[in-house]
Design a protein around this motif. Structure first.
Motif, PDB file in Angstrom:
ATOM      1  N   GLN A 151      37.303  11.983 -27.542  1.00 48.05           N
ATOM      2  CA  GLN A 151      36.339  11.650 -26.500  1.00 48.05           C
ATOM      3  C   GLN A 151      35.128  12.561 -26.629  1.00 48.05           C
ATOM      4  N   GLY A 152      34.116  12.213 -25.873  1.00 52.62           N
ATOM      5  CA  GLY A 152      32.935  13.067 -25.903  1.00 52.62           C
ATOM      6  C   GLY A 152      31.979  12.660 -27.002  1.00 52.62           C
ATOM      7  N   SER A 153      30.858  13.349 -27.048  1.00 57.99           N
ATOM      8  CA  SER A 153      29.850  12.982 -28.048  1.00 57.99           C
ATOM      9  C   SER A 153      29.277  14.192 -28.736  1.00 57.99           C
ATOM     10  N   ALA A 171      41.088   3.947 -22.800  1.00 62.03           N
ATOM     11  CA  ALA A 171      40.476   5.248 -23.072  1.00 62.03           C
ATOM     12  C   ALA A 171      40.797   5.684 -24.494  1.00 62.03           C
ATOM     13  N   PRO A 172      39.832   6.228 -25.185  1.00 62.10           N
ATOM     14  CA  PRO A 172      40.109   6.736 -26.523  1.00 62.10           C
ATOM     15  C   PRO A 172      40.961   7.992 -26.429  1.00 62.10           C
ATOM     16  N   ALA A 191      42.305  11.747 -26.478  1.00 62.67           N
ATOM     17  CA  ALA A 191      41.607  12.892 -25.865  1.00 62.67           C
ATOM     18  C   ALA A 191      40.683  13.625 -26.821  1.00 62.67           C
ATOM     19  N   PRO A 247      38.593   0.889 -27.133  1.00 63.93           N
ATOM     20  CA  PRO A 247      37.964   1.959 -26.348  1.00 63.93           C
ATOM     21  C   PRO A 247      36.449   1.868 -26.217  1.00 63.93           C
ATOM     22  N   PRO A 285      28.627   9.102 -29.761  1.00 60.99           N
ATOM     23  CA  PRO A 285      30.037   9.254 -29.403  1.00 60.99           C
ATOM     24  C   PRO A 285      30.890   9.606 -30.611  1.00 60.99           C
ATOM     25  N   TYR A 306      33.982   9.140 -30.966  1.00 60.03           N
ATOM     26  CA  TYR A 306      34.930   8.074 -31.268  1.00 60.03           C
ATOM     27  C   TYR A 306      34.360   7.063 -32.259  1.00 60.03           C
TER      28      TYR A 306
END
Lengths: 250, 290, 349
Positions: free
Chosen positions: B129-131, B123-124, B126, B212, B141, B143
């Motif tokens: 995360q998200g886009s 997992a990247p 916190a 990730p 994304p 990331y």
């Protein structure tokens, strides 16, 4: 006068900002030994590399006989009758002395790359190799692996290899480098015999040898020719004396 | 294909290219300066990814995994250089190829013993995360953008060190003329060790960073190895700038290849390499005169 | 100064082997011919496998040992020929060997010609990387597309038929017949390679390996020499791949992969690059060793990797070096390693 076999005009070579050779012209005739001398860094090795095709000239022209060869590769110049020895011995170390010379002779024969006959079958090639070895005096070492030869013998081998290609023009790059007196004498005698029917260009540091052998002399310094002509004339030239001031003399 | 989709793919291509650059720069440094061909380079990329997975799993933090993974790889690199690689300087290329191949077999088996053949994901962190929402249907994304930024920073750091610092100068001098540099009294052996370790660490960093968004799987090292070789060959061996150019070309070719002709995307990369070599046998920024 | 009789020899490229080696060779050939009558079928099939890998390695050695070029793509030629057989064999019927073998070998040769023509424009380390990449290109061609079943590979349900019209001299489905055909093919290949290596062509090739600059200045067309050797080598590797595919009845992209190419290199070095048959010995040694390893531990790849590492450091001359260490040194020329240009040709960072 004998004909001109090799002619260079206005040769120059630039390495980035450095001019290793500027506007050098010379010629070599059949039956003569034309020596090129000069202090370290004069550009002699670059010159010989330009002539043999190991380096491409930045400008100027080179001709073998009437034929311009400036754009030709080493291989082609070799086939056009030019042979050269290298300052750092370049023989084939894992082959025997005889095989080394035979390879040279093979390169010039009609079908140098035949694939399914054994090398020993070509008598003509074998014969050329044998006679070249005889000329340089290495025939009793024929079956020795080349890497096991002494330094002097390896130089003899190199010359034999050049001879086996039956060249019209022979370029010798410091053949006496790193040799003791006795060995050097043998090579000097050998070189003297080379000029019969050939044009020989000799780059050397050993002054005794040069003055014994040279029919004509060219002196280089800083990439340029500073004097050229008969040895005695060149010897007396003031610019030459200046260039050599401090070195073991003329 | 509309402009937005094109833009997204372009970003993907650049991002992939940047990660490729990270890994390939390590390879080109090791080859250019040490004169050693390191086939095990891809294995370290894979190791980086697996280390990231493992450390993140036990510490719960991607950042610790990042630092830890790089640190471990760096140390491993120092050790390997000292034990094996050092003995290869001056040996012919065949010996180097065989040594690295042996290393690959060993590393692969060790990975198998330690981590098994499973495929993992990481997992990247916190806050990454998200886009970002681009349109109603398209989002990018965060990331991936972070990767681009990170790689650019690392790339800039590499260029800075090589161009502007003393150590960089030593490294460049060593690439040009090893014997001379040694004769000048510079402790070249130490420099070699650091260069190799940095090279390996860069490969591992690539693996950690990509974990990730891609899966962590056994064959990833091989794939990356060949790609980084292509990048290095394209760009010219020993040239970091060349690696950047090559990586970008490959990244874009691969990404757009996958969009337009998916079955031939890999093949087209090699076709590109073949064409470039026809034009420049020593790579785009490699030496001109032989 | 060295000049003892022990250092004198007639032929450097393929030195005449000692009496002991000659005797051993006769013995080995005799055993090889008698094998199907001496051992159970499993060993005959194993021997077939070893012979084929050995052939691929001997083909590679033409380029590596005699040409001085480290090629990392030879498995591609091996696998390509196998795939051609798979693609030309009808689903449940045998294909004709007389048609498919030339086709397969021709394809491999063409691939070698194309890859060689491009790769040989590069030198040293570039050459290794470029051949590696081209090998992978062919791997991906078969892995990613549906030609030949993609990543799953394809089956060859019937071995090729040697029939000419209604005359059927042999049935290749029988392991012993297959073995003898392979033995014959390998024997012929050895003769071919020996003739090549001792010809003017072979000597020129080896000369270019020893000192490229000198070979060029003598007038030898080095590029052409190497390309020819590379193509012939690829074709022979194709012969091996064809029969290997026929033997396993299966082809997969791994047959083209670089791991196999690297393995072939290991075998070449192990067996010694000096002679023509060295790699065959290497194949026997490595594959035999693998068999033993596999039955002993699950982690045999780890051991194999370690052995390769040890090989690089302790035995660069391969088994021949080991043999001379054991049997006593002889005054020979140093073991051949491809004389690649030093790593210093790399450009600035």
């Amino acid at each position: 006068m004998h004909e001109v076999a090799l002619r260079a005009e206005g040769l120059a070579k630039q390495f980035g900002g450095l001019r290793a050779v500027s506007d050098v012209s010379l010629d070599v005739r059949v039956g003569e030994i034309h020596a090129v001398i000069g202090p370290n860094g004069a550009g002699k090795t670059t010159l010989i590399n330009l002539l043999s095709g190991d380096l491409r000239a930045s400008s100027g022209s080179i001709a073998i006989g009437d034929r311009p060869v400036t754009r030709l590769s080493q291989e082609r110049r070799g086939l056009a009758g030019m042979g050269r020895s290298y300052q750092k011995t370049t023989i084939f170390p894992q082959f025997t002395v005889f095989e080394n010379v035979r390879l040279s002779a093979q390169a010039r024969c009609a079908k140098p790359l035949r694939m399914f006959t054994h090398v020993r079958r070509d008598e003509a090639v074998n014969e050329r190799a044998r006679s070249a070895l005889q000329t340089v005096g290495l025939h009793d070492r024929a079956r020795v692996t080349a890497s096991l030869l002494s330094h002097g013998e390896q130089r003899q081998l190199e010359i034999a290899m050049v001879l086996a290609t039956d060249p019209r023009i022979v370029l010798l790059d410091e053949p006496l480098a790193g040799m003791g007196t006795a060995e050097a004498r043998t090579i000097v005698q050998l070189i003297a015999t080379l000029k019969a029917g050939r044009a020989v260009l000799l780059v050397e540091h050993d002054m005794d040898a040069v003055f014994t052998l040279a029919d004509r002399l060219t002196v280089m310094a800083d990439g340029c020719v500073i004097a050229s002509g008969l040895p005695d004339e060149v010897r007396a030239h003031p610019a030459v004396r200046t260039a050599y001031l401090g070195n073991n003399g003329l | 294909m509309d402009l937005l989709t094109f833009g997204v793919q372009l970003l993907n291509g650049v991002q992939y290219g940047l990660v490729l650059f990270l890994v390939a720069s390590g390879l080109t440094l090791v080859f250019g300066i040490l004169g050693v061909i390191n086939l095990a380079h891809g294995a370290f990329y894979m190791l980086g990814a697996y280390l990231a997975y493992w450390i993140a799993k036990y510490t719960g933090s991607f950042w610790i995994a990042l630092v830890g993974g790089v640190g471990i790889s760096f140390l491993a690199g120092m050790l390997l250089e000292n034990i094996f690689v050092r003995r290869l300087y001056g040996r012919d290329h065949l010996a180097q190829v065989l040594l690295s191949f042996g290393l690959i077999l060993v590393i692969d088996e060790i990975r198998q013993i330690a981590f098994g053949k499973d495929v993992h994901s990481v997992a990247p962190p916190a806050f990454l995360q998200g886009s970002i929402q681009l349109t109603d249907v398209l989002s990018y994304p965060v990331y991936r953008l972070a990767i681009c930024v990170f790689c650019l920073i690392v790339a800039a750091a590499i260029f800075y060190v090589i161009r502007q610092t003393r150590i960089g100068m030593i490294v460049r001098a060593g690439a040009e003329n090893r014997q001379m540099t040694r004769a000048l009294g510079i402790p070249f052996d130490k420099v070699n060790r650091y260069v190799f370790a940095v090279g390996i660490a860069l490969a591992a960093l690539g693996g950690i960073v990509i974990a990730p968004i891609s899966t962590v799987f056994p064959g990833m090292g091989d794939h990356m190895l060949i790609l980084s070789f292509v990048v290095v060959v394209l760009g010219g061996i020993g040239s970091v700038a060349g690696a950047a150019v090559g990586a970008l070309m490959i990244g874009l070719t691969d990404t757009f290849g996958k969009v337009f002709f998916p079955t031939f995307s890999s093949f087209s990369i090699y076709l590109l390499m073949a064409l470039v070599l026809l034009w420049r046998p020593n790579g785009i920024l490699g030496q001109r005169e032989v | 100064m060295a000049g003892s009789a022990a250092a004198a020899k007639d032929d450097s490229v393929l030195p005449k082997p000692s009496l002991l080696v000659q005797g051993l060779t006769v013995l080995v050939v005799a055993v090889a011919i008698a094998l199907p009558f001496l051992a159970p079928s499993y060993y005959v099939q194993f021997a077939t496998k070893v012979l084929l890998i050995g052939l691929a390695a001997m083909a590679l050695n033409l380029v590596v040992g005699f040409g001085g070029l480290v090629s990392m793509c030879h498995a591609a030629f091996y696998g390509l020929a196998g795939y051609v057989l798979a693609l030309t064999t009808p689903k449940y019927d045998p294909a004709s060997l007389w048609l498919t073998l030339p086709l397969a070998v021709g394809t491999a040769a063409l691939a070698a010609l194309a890859i060689g023509a491009l790769s040989l424009r590069t030198r040293g380390i570039y050459f290794i990387m470029v051949t590696l990449a081209f090998g992978e290109m062919l791997y991906f061609l078969f892995h990613d597309t549906t030609i030949g079943g993609g990543s799953d590979g394809a089956y060859i349900y019937s071995k090729p038929s040697v029939a000419i019209g209604s005359f059927v001299p042999l049935n290749l489905e029988r392991a012993n017949s297959f073995y003898f055909v392979v033995l014959g093919v390998v024997g012929l290949s050895i003769l071919l390679l020996r003739a090549l290596v001792q010809s003017p062509f072979g000597h020129a090739l080896a000369a270019a390996r020893d000192n490229e600059r000198r070979a060029r200045s003598l007038g030898f067309p080095v590029y052409r020499l190497r390309l020819t050797a590379f193509t012939i080598s690829g074709a022979l590797a194709g012969v091996a791949g064809y029969f290997a595919a026929a033997q396993y009845g299966f082809v997969a992209p791994q047959m083209l992969g670089w791991h196999l190419s690297a393995m072939l290199l290991v075998i070449v070095v192990l067996g010694g690059m000096r002679g023509v048959t060295g790699p065959l010995v290497g194949a026997v040694a490595l594959l035999g060793f693998e068999e033993v390893l596999k039955s002993v531990t699950e982690y045999w790849k780890l051991v194999e990797g370690l052995v390769i590492i040890v090989l690089v450091f302790a035995l660069p001359g391969g088994l021949r070096q080991l043999a001379s260490m054991v049997l006593g040194p002889r005054a020979e020329a140093p073991a051949a390693e491809p004389a690649l240009p030093a790593a210093g040709e790399a450009s600035r960072a």
